[in-house]
Design a protein around this motif. Structure first.
Motif, PDB file in Angstrom:
ATOM      1  N   TRP A  54       0.866  -1.186   0.000  1.00 58.29           N
ATOM      2  CA  TRP A  54       0.000   0.000   0.000  1.00 58.29           C
ATOM      3  C   TRP A  54       0.897   1.229   0.000  1.00 58.29           C
ATOM      4  CZ3 TRP A  54      -4.334  -0.985   4.218  1.00 58.29           C
ATOM      5  CH2 TRP A  54      -5.195  -1.980   3.745  1.00 58.29           C
ATOM      6  N   MET A  55       0.674   2.115  -0.976  1.00 49.48           N
ATOM      7  CA  MET A  55       1.462   3.338  -1.095  1.00 49.48           C
ATOM      8  C   MET A  55       0.562   4.557  -0.964  1.00 49.48           C
ATOM      9  SD  MET A  55       4.126   2.575  -4.221  1.00 49.48           S
ATOM     10  CE  MET A  55       4.990   4.149  -3.932  1.00 49.48           C
ATOM     11  N   THR A 108       1.066   7.132  -8.157  1.00 48.94           N
ATOM     12  CA  THR A 108       2.114   6.750  -7.214  1.00 48.94           C
ATOM     13  C   THR A 108       2.674   5.345  -7.446  1.00 48.94           C
ATOM     14  OG1 THR A 108       1.139   8.238  -5.569  1.00 48.94           O
ATOM     15  CG2 THR A 108       2.674   6.586  -4.769  1.00 48.94           C
ATOM     16  N   PRO A 109       1.837   4.326  -7.711  1.00 46.88           N
ATOM     17  CA  PRO A 109       2.396   2.987  -7.909  1.00 46.88           C
ATOM     18  C   PRO A 109       3.395   2.881  -9.061  1.00 46.88           C
ATOM     19  CG  PRO A 109       0.054   2.831  -7.420  1.00 46.88           C
ATOM     20  CD  PRO A 109       0.362   4.285  -7.622  1.00 46.88           C
ATOM     21  N   GLN A 132       7.259   0.500  -9.822  1.00 42.55           N
ATOM     22  CA  GLN A 132       7.335  -0.513 -10.871  1.00 42.55           C
ATOM     23  C   GLN A 132       8.751  -1.033 -11.137  1.00 42.55           C
ATOM     24  OE1 GLN A 132       4.460  -1.829 -12.108  1.00 42.55           O
ATOM     25  NE2 GLN A 132       5.865  -3.389 -12.893  1.00 42.55           N
ATOM     26  N   VAL A 147       0.586  -3.595  -6.061  1.00 43.15           N
ATOM     27  CA  VAL A 147       0.842  -2.280  -5.470  1.00 43.15           C
ATOM     28  C   VAL A 147      -0.417  -1.440  -5.607  1.00 43.15           C
ATOM     29  CG1 VAL A 147       2.301  -0.229  -5.465  1.00 43.15           C
ATOM     30  CG2 VAL A 147       3.278  -2.443  -6.127  1.00 43.15           C
ATOM     31  N   ARG A 148      -0.944  -0.960  -4.494  1.00 39.63           N
ATOM     32  CA  ARG A 148      -2.170  -0.161  -4.496  1.00 39.63           C
ATOM     33  C   ARG A 148      -1.880   1.236  -3.959  1.00 39.63           C
ATOM     34  NH1 ARG A 148      -6.117  -4.244  -1.101  1.00 39.63           N
ATOM     35  NH2 ARG A 148      -5.680  -6.178  -2.261  1.00 39.63           N
ATOM     36  N   ASP A 149      -2.564   2.236  -4.497  1.00 33.85           N
ATOM     37  CA  ASP A 149      -2.444   3.581  -3.948  1.00 33.85           C
ATOM     38  C   ASP A 149      -3.490   3.772  -2.854  1.00 33.85           C
ATOM     39  OD1 ASP A 149      -4.860   5.378  -5.367  1.00 33.85           O
ATOM     40  OD2 ASP A 149      -4.163   3.703  -6.607  1.00 33.85           O
TER      41      ASP A 149
END
Length: 413
Positions: free
Chosen positions: A35-36, A42-43, A47, A64-66
């Motif tokens: 989680w970002m 943002t993700p 990468q 990866v989740r914002d």
């Protein structure tokens, strides 16, 4: 209808077995969830790390989740309470202190001493100091950072002011020619005041975090100076003035804001191309140019059942080539991601006024690394605003703030 032959039945059985085996293999694949905090762009920053990790661990999936800033602490606290959710998170430096104290995050000093040692060698010292507890525990790693810089019209000024007195002289001269000054990031709050506090030699708490010293003579001197920017030089008091837009229009000839403008100034304000420059902050009475260091940390959730995989993902993030590629990925979409855990990679980035940035990063500090700060920062902001906006006396207002802070600290001891 004819019945299937024995050969056909055997083929069907083999196909079923292979299908079941494939499903079982997919079910057994490890999966990391990150989680970002930030927006939906943002993700993209992560990468390059995802690609590098997958090359080494092809049997591990990564999602990866914002997470919007406004929802982050609520979501993280809910994940902690349920012991379900992400394996890794990013968040502000205060999150590392607060969540670490609740037992939510893995102590890198204990779980990954090799990574902690790498951070000691390569992370921005101010960013590392902001999240390392007095007992040595490290509930996260510096992830990205921003600091304040001076931005100025290079067609109006030959150079930025070098110290406090020079700033006043320069600002007066600009006002006489019809150009004001502005502070953008943290305007009239504790964050805007904090650099001046540190440049004067003041602090919020003592080294033990057990007593507030925000009413020291150095702090009073800093707030008296900070108030002059508004009372005498008429800097705007809005929470977030359009300082960069004002720089383009000429309303402001000098301003202070964050390093994110380095990557977007020419893109957003095309009329400024070739007519702006950046420099470190003016030095205070101590000779220091200390800027406040904002940013995020990367941490592993303590309840993660894939802790070792998560720690290895962190090792990938903090490898030099991956950190550099992450910074370049942000620049590619017009963003700015400065690797606070691998500050050595910033020298390789193509950035305008990179030397000014590096000079300021050498003298930058995060917020006080004290557990009480998240609950008490509003008291410093209130004192600052009573002086700046209501004409209060710096000594009196900081004295009130320190008294309230110390009563609360004493009650907890």
């Amino acid at each position: 209808m004819p019945s299937p032959t024995a050969s056909t039945r055997r083929l069907a059985a083999v196909a079923l077995a292979l299908g079941l085996a494939a499903s079982a293999a997919l079910a057994q694949r490890a999966r990391l969830v990150v989680w970002m905090v930030g927006d939906d762009k943002t993700p993209r920053v992560m990468q390059p790390a995802v690609d590098a990790y997958r090359a080494r661990h092809p049997d591990v999936d990564i999602e990866v989740r914002d997470v919007p800033w406004a929802d982050a602490m609520t979501k993280y606290s809910a994940a902690l309470a349920s012991r379900r959710g992400p394996d890794l998170v990013t968040g502000s430096t205060s999150y590392a202190i607060a969540l670490g104290a609740k037992g939510a995050l893995v102590d890198l000093a204990e779980a990954a001493p090799d990574l902690a040692a790498e951070l000691q060698r390569h992370a921005n010292p101010g960013a590392l100091q902001a999240i390392r507890r007095a007992d040595g525990r490290l509930y996260g790693a510096p992830f990205d950072m921003h600091v304040q810089l001076q931005y100025y019209r290079s067609d109006l000024l030959d150079k930025a002011p070098a110290d406090w007195d020079g700033f006043i002289v320069t600002a007066r001269a600009l006002r006489a020619r019809g150009h004001g000054i502005a502070q953008q990031w943290g305007n009239t709050s504790w964050l805007g005041f904090y650099p001046y506090l540190r440049q004067a030699g003041g602090a919020v708490y003592d080294a033990s975090c057990r007593r507030a010293v925000i009413d020291s003579p150095e702090a009073v001197q800093a707030l008296a100076y900070y108030a002059r920017l508004y009372r005498e030089l008429q800097a705007p008091t809005d929470g977030w003035p359009d300082a960069d837009g004002g720089l383009e229009s000429g309303a402001y000839g000098l301003m202070q804001s964050g390093t994110w403008l380095l990557s977007r100034m020419d893109m957003v304000h095309k009329g400024l191309a070739g007519k702006w420059a950046a420099a470190p902050l003016p030095a205070g009475p101590t000779g220091r140019r200390t800027a406040v260091l904002g940013g995020t940390v990367l941490a592993v959730m303590h309840f993660s059942p894939r802790r070792e995989l998560a720690l290895d993902f962190m090792r990938t993030v903090y490898s030099p080539e991956v950190s550099r590629r992450m910074a370049e990925a942000a620049l590619a979409y017009g963003g700015m991601w400065l690797p606070s855990g691998r500050q050595d990679q910033i020298a390789h980035l193509s950035l305008p006024f990179r030397d000014a940035l590096l000079a300021q990063l050498a003298d930058a500090e995060g917020p006080p690394p004290c557990p009480a700060w998240m609950r008490q920062d509003y008291l410093v902001t209130r004192a600052v605003q009573r002086v700046v906006l209501a004409g209060g006396d710096p000594r009196t207002e900081l004295g009130h703030a320190a008294a309230v802070m110390n009563r609360a600290l004493e009650a907890q001891q």
